[in-house]
Scaffold this motif. Structure first.
Motif, mmCIF file in Angstrom:
data_model
loop_
_atom_site.group_PDB
_atom_site.id
_atom_site.type_symbol
_atom_site.label_atom_id
_atom_site.label_comp_id
_atom_site.label_asym_id
_atom_site.label_seq_id
_atom_site.Cartn_x
_atom_site.Cartn_y
_atom_site.Cartn_z
ATOM 1 N N ILE A 113 -6.793 2.427 -4.521
ATOM 2 C CA ILE A 113 -8.059 1.858 -4.844
ATOM 3 C C ILE A 113 -8.551 1.814 -6.139
ATOM 4 N N MET A 114 -7.730 2.776 -7.233
ATOM 5 C CA MET A 114 -8.214 2.683 -8.592
ATOM 6 C C MET A 114 -7.352 1.760 -9.151
ATOM 7 N N LEU A 141 -10.167 -5.844 -10.703
ATOM 8 C CA LEU A 141 -11.443 -6.579 -10.527
ATOM 9 C C LEU A 141 -12.178 -6.422 -11.816
ATOM 10 N N GLU A 142 -12.338 -4.963 -12.646
ATOM 11 C CA GLU A 142 -12.875 -5.120 -13.776
ATOM 12 C C GLU A 142 -12.318 -5.830 -14.663
ATOM 13 N N GLU A 143 -11.118 -5.706 -14.722
ATOM 14 C CA GLU A 143 -10.406 -6.601 -15.808
ATOM 15 C C GLU A 143 -10.595 -7.982 -15.601
ATOM 16 N N SER A 144 -10.481 -8.670 -14.614
ATOM 17 C CA SER A 144 -10.762 -10.177 -14.493
ATOM 18 C C SER A 144 -12.119 -10.598 -14.421
ATOM 19 N N GLY A 201 -18.156 -2.851 -2.632
ATOM 20 C CA GLY A 201 -17.610 -3.180 -1.238
ATOM 21 C C GLY A 201 -16.258 -2.764 -0.796
ATOM 22 N N LEU A 202 -15.420 -3.164 -1.843
ATOM 23 C CA LEU A 202 -13.821 -2.901 -1.540
ATOM 24 C C LEU A 202 -13.595 -1.287 -1.855
ATOM 25 N N LYS A 203 -14.432 -0.775 -2.606
ATOM 26 C CA LYS A 203 -14.165 0.690 -2.845
ATOM 27 C C LYS A 203 -14.784 1.466 -1.332
ATOM 28 N N THR A 204 -15.841 1.077 -1.048
ATOM 29 C CA THR A 204 -16.575 1.600 0.235
ATOM 30 C C THR A 204 -15.538 1.329 1.355
ATOM 31 N N LYS A 214 -15.986 -12.730 2.234
ATOM 32 C CA LYS A 214 -15.675 -12.066 3.819
ATOM 33 C C LYS A 214 -15.134 -10.938 3.498
ATOM 34 N N ILE A 215 -14.220 -10.780 2.752
ATOM 35 C CA ILE A 215 -13.526 -9.345 2.730
ATOM 36 C C ILE A 215 -14.429 -8.153 2.384
#
Length: 269
Positions: free
Chosen positions: A77-78, A84-87, A98-101, A180-181
């Motif tokens: 997850i990290m 995501l943070e970089e891009s 959402g993805l973390k959750t 959607k994801i």
């Protein structure tokens, strides 16, 4: 604004990996591993947002949300979060959360079953066979084997999460699919967290009605109609108070103080 000229190199990856070993150092009852997650990710956030305090503040607040998963599988997850943070930076605020959750629940279950219920019993059974005569060799063997496997899995998952996450984010169709994801991940995460409420929150009434040989427990009647309704109501009530700005620590102390006379009076069990 986010700095566009960022790149997470091998040195940065290794730094994040080393920090991940402190992941349980700041565990707390309010949001569990959120401080650990933010501490581990801080080098990436500093590189991405540079001296932009406003953007940095938004990112830090995002990663102070509730977070809890298995320590061994957390690096995946990290890694995805780093990509995501970089891009995308703060433009992907909802997607990151959402993805973390969505990922933390399934990976927690996978980690518990693979590590806690499978790998650890097997390895320490092997170690015990070498220590049945009182030798410490089996203890050291089990610890070395477990840490070799555990550390390897964590490092591979960190790199996999980052590289595959970055690879996925670079695809043209990603923007169309990401919402959607994210929605699916949020829904899954909410269901998983909701399912944990009756396991983590204990509310049991001790009130009963007696008529001759007949004894009716009020708690049994409630559980027969809507199982787990009391823990759910207590959780929703606490959540509403926290959203109104009440101090969580004071709320916990208040519950403890209130519970003592209720137990003494025979209202709570």
């Amino acid at each position: 604004m986010r700095n566009e000229n960022t790149s997470i190199d091998k040195g940065m990856m290794n730094k994040i990996f080393r920090r991940s070993f402190m992941f349980g150092a700041s565990w707390n009852y309010e949001r569990m591993q959120n401080l650990c997650f933010l501490y581990t990710l801080m080098p990436v956030l500093k590189k991405v947002y540079k001296n932009d305090k406003e953007e940095m503040s938004i990112a830090m607040k995002r990663h102070l949300e509730f977070y809890n998963t298995h320590y061994t599988f957390n690096p995946f997850i990290m890694g995805v979060t780093m990509a995501l943070e970089e891009s995308e930076g703060n433009a992907a605020d909802r997607s990151i959360s959402g993805l973390k959750t969505g990922l933390m629940g399934p990976l927690a279950g996978l980690g518990d079953s693979m590590m806690g219920l499978t790998l650890i019993p097997i390895i320490f059974s092997i170690g015990a066979s070498y220590s049945k005569d009182g030798s410490l060799f089996g203890v050291f063997l089990a610890l070395i084997l477990f840490n070799l496997i555990n550390i390897t899995i964590k490092y591979v998952l960190l790199k996999l999460g980052y590289t595959k996450g970055a690879e996925y984010l670079s695809k043209p169709e990603t923007k169309a699919n990401l919402d959607k994801i994210t929605n699916t991940a949020v829904a899954l995460g909410v269901m998983l967290v909701g399912g944990l409420v009756p396991q983590w929150v204990g509310v049991k009434l001790a009130l009963s009605y007696t008529q001759g040989d007949l004894v009716i427990q009020l708690q049994d009647m409630i559980d027969g109609i809507i199982p787990g309704i009391l823990p759910l109501l207590l959780t929703l009530g606490m959540y509403k108070l926290i959203k109104q700005g009440k101090n969580p620590v004071l709320l916990i102390l208040g519950l403890i103080i209130l519970s003592i006379p209720l137990v003494a009076l025979g209202i709570l069990g």
